[in-house]
Design a protein around this motif. Sequence first.
Motif, mmCIF file in Angstrom:
data_model
loop_
_atom_site.group_PDB
_atom_site.id
_atom_site.type_symbol
_atom_site.label_atom_id
_atom_site.label_comp_id
_atom_site.label_asym_id
_atom_site.label_seq_id
_atom_site.Cartn_x
_atom_site.Cartn_y
_atom_site.Cartn_z
ATOM 1 N N LEU A 25 0.834 -1.195 0.000
ATOM 2 C CA LEU A 25 0.000 0.000 0.000
ATOM 3 C C LEU A 25 0.868 1.244 0.000
ATOM 4 O O LEU A 25 1.927 1.270 0.639
ATOM 5 C CB LEU A 25 -0.876 0.032 1.254
ATOM 6 N N SER A 26 0.411 2.267 -0.661
ATOM 7 C CA SER A 26 1.098 3.557 -0.597
ATOM 8 C C SER A 26 0.820 4.178 0.775
ATOM 9 O O SER A 26 -0.168 3.818 1.433
ATOM 10 C CB SER A 26 0.584 4.488 -1.695
ATOM 11 N N PRO A 27 1.654 5.102 1.216
ATOM 12 C CA PRO A 27 1.386 5.770 2.489
ATOM 13 C C PRO A 27 0.008 6.446 2.519
ATOM 14 O O PRO A 27 -0.683 6.400 3.540
ATOM 15 C CB PRO A 27 2.522 6.793 2.598
ATOM 16 N N ASP A 28 -0.412 7.051 1.407
ATOM 17 C CA ASP A 28 -1.727 7.693 1.369
ATOM 18 C C ASP A 28 -2.850 6.669 1.503
ATOM 19 O O ASP A 28 -3.832 6.907 2.209
ATOM 20 C CB ASP A 28 -1.906 8.495 0.078
ATOM 21 N N ALA A 29 -2.713 5.530 0.843
ATOM 22 C CA ALA A 29 -3.728 4.477 0.956
ATOM 23 C C ALA A 29 -3.763 3.917 2.372
ATOM 24 O O ALA A 29 -4.841 3.668 2.923
ATOM 25 C CB ALA A 29 -3.443 3.367 -0.050
ATOM 26 N N PHE A 30 -2.582 3.738 2.977
ATOM 27 C CA PHE A 30 -2.518 3.261 4.360
ATOM 28 C C PHE A 30 -3.213 4.241 5.295
ATOM 29 O O PHE A 30 -4.017 3.843 6.146
ATOM 30 C CB PHE A 30 -1.057 3.057 4.781
ATOM 31 N N LEU A 33 -6.996 4.087 4.973
ATOM 32 C CA LEU A 33 -7.577 2.856 5.522
ATOM 33 C C LEU A 33 -7.550 2.805 7.044
ATOM 34 O O LEU A 33 -8.361 2.114 7.658
ATOM 35 C CB LEU A 33 -6.832 1.635 4.990
ATOM 36 N N THR A 34 -6.619 3.516 7.683
ATOM 37 C CA THR A 34 -6.450 3.380 9.123
ATOM 38 C C THR A 34 -6.965 4.550 9.950
ATOM 39 O O THR A 34 -7.285 4.362 11.125
ATOM 40 C CB THR A 34 -4.967 3.157 9.466
ATOM 41 N N LEU A 35 -7.054 5.738 9.380
ATOM 42 C CA LEU A 35 -7.416 6.930 10.148
ATOM 43 C C LEU A 35 -8.711 6.729 10.930
ATOM 44 O O LEU A 35 -9.737 6.326 10.382
ATOM 45 C CB LEU A 35 -7.565 8.140 9.217
ATOM 46 N N GLY A 36 -8.636 6.983 12.227
ATOM 47 C CA GLY A 36 -9.806 6.903 13.091
ATOM 48 C C GLY A 36 -10.166 5.500 13.549
ATOM 49 O O GLY A 36 -11.158 5.302 14.237
ATOM 50 N N ARG A 37 -9.360 4.524 13.197
ATOM 51 C CA ARG A 37 -9.662 3.129 13.550
ATOM 52 C C ARG A 37 -8.707 2.618 14.626
ATOM 53 O O ARG A 37 -7.589 3.106 14.761
ATOM 54 C CB ARG A 37 -9.539 2.237 12.316
ATOM 55 N N THR A 38 -9.145 1.620 15.348
ATOM 56 C CA THR A 38 -8.305 0.859 16.258
ATOM 57 C C THR A 38 -8.329 -0.575 15.764
ATOM 58 O O THR A 38 -9.392 -1.196 15.709
ATOM 59 C CB THR A 38 -8.810 0.938 17.707
ATOM 60 N N LEU A 39 -7.166 -1.079 15.368
ATOM 61 C CA LEU A 39 -7.084 -2.400 14.755
ATOM 62 C C LEU A 39 -6.329 -3.374 15.638
ATOM 63 O O LEU A 39 -5.310 -3.023 16.229
ATOM 64 C CB LEU A 39 -6.382 -2.311 13.398
ATOM 65 N N GLU A 81 8.075 2.427 2.727
ATOM 66 C CA GLU A 81 7.636 1.642 3.874
ATOM 67 C C GLU A 81 6.946 2.552 4.885
ATOM 68 O O GLU A 81 7.169 3.762 4.898
ATOM 69 C CB GLU A 81 8.830 0.959 4.534
ATOM 70 N N ILE A 82 6.133 1.963 5.732
ATOM 71 C CA ILE A 82 5.476 2.693 6.811
ATOM 72 C C ILE A 82 6.311 2.431 8.059
ATOM 73 O O ILE A 82 6.437 1.287 8.500
ATOM 74 C CB ILE A 82 4.022 2.209 7.024
#
Length: 132
Positions: A25-30, A33-39, A81-82
């Motif tokens: 995933l690109s950093p923008d896609a990551f 997908l993750t903003l505001g979530r707890t995974l 990479e993230i």
Amino acid sequence: MQRKPLALLAALLWASTLSAAEKPLSPDAFAALTLGRTLGYARAGETIYGTETYFRDRRVIWSFEGEACRSGHWYASATGEICFIYPPDDTPQCWKFFLKNDRLRARYSGSPSTELYEVSDHPGQTCPGFGS
């Protein structure tokens, strides 16, 4: 004689499908997908390894299962990479993230055999002193 071109074409199509499936995933896609979530993340076939909450400005809170929460942030490395940093330890922990069946898979750059899988969306973490 015509089987060779067909076999070669089939092999090329198969290889391109594999490489597309393994594209990180690109950093923008990551971020999207993750903003505001707890995974919740786990190793394959195991119980939850830890949870991470993702906030604006690439801030995060990570906690290993049953341990204290750690505040940090993530950034995109020059290679895409993230990378996560959790002070006071400023050693980056870099991962490549992939999306499969609407779930994240993370491969640790320091050890390609280390993979974590998104196993759940949590309503939130219990982190005394973090306001969550």
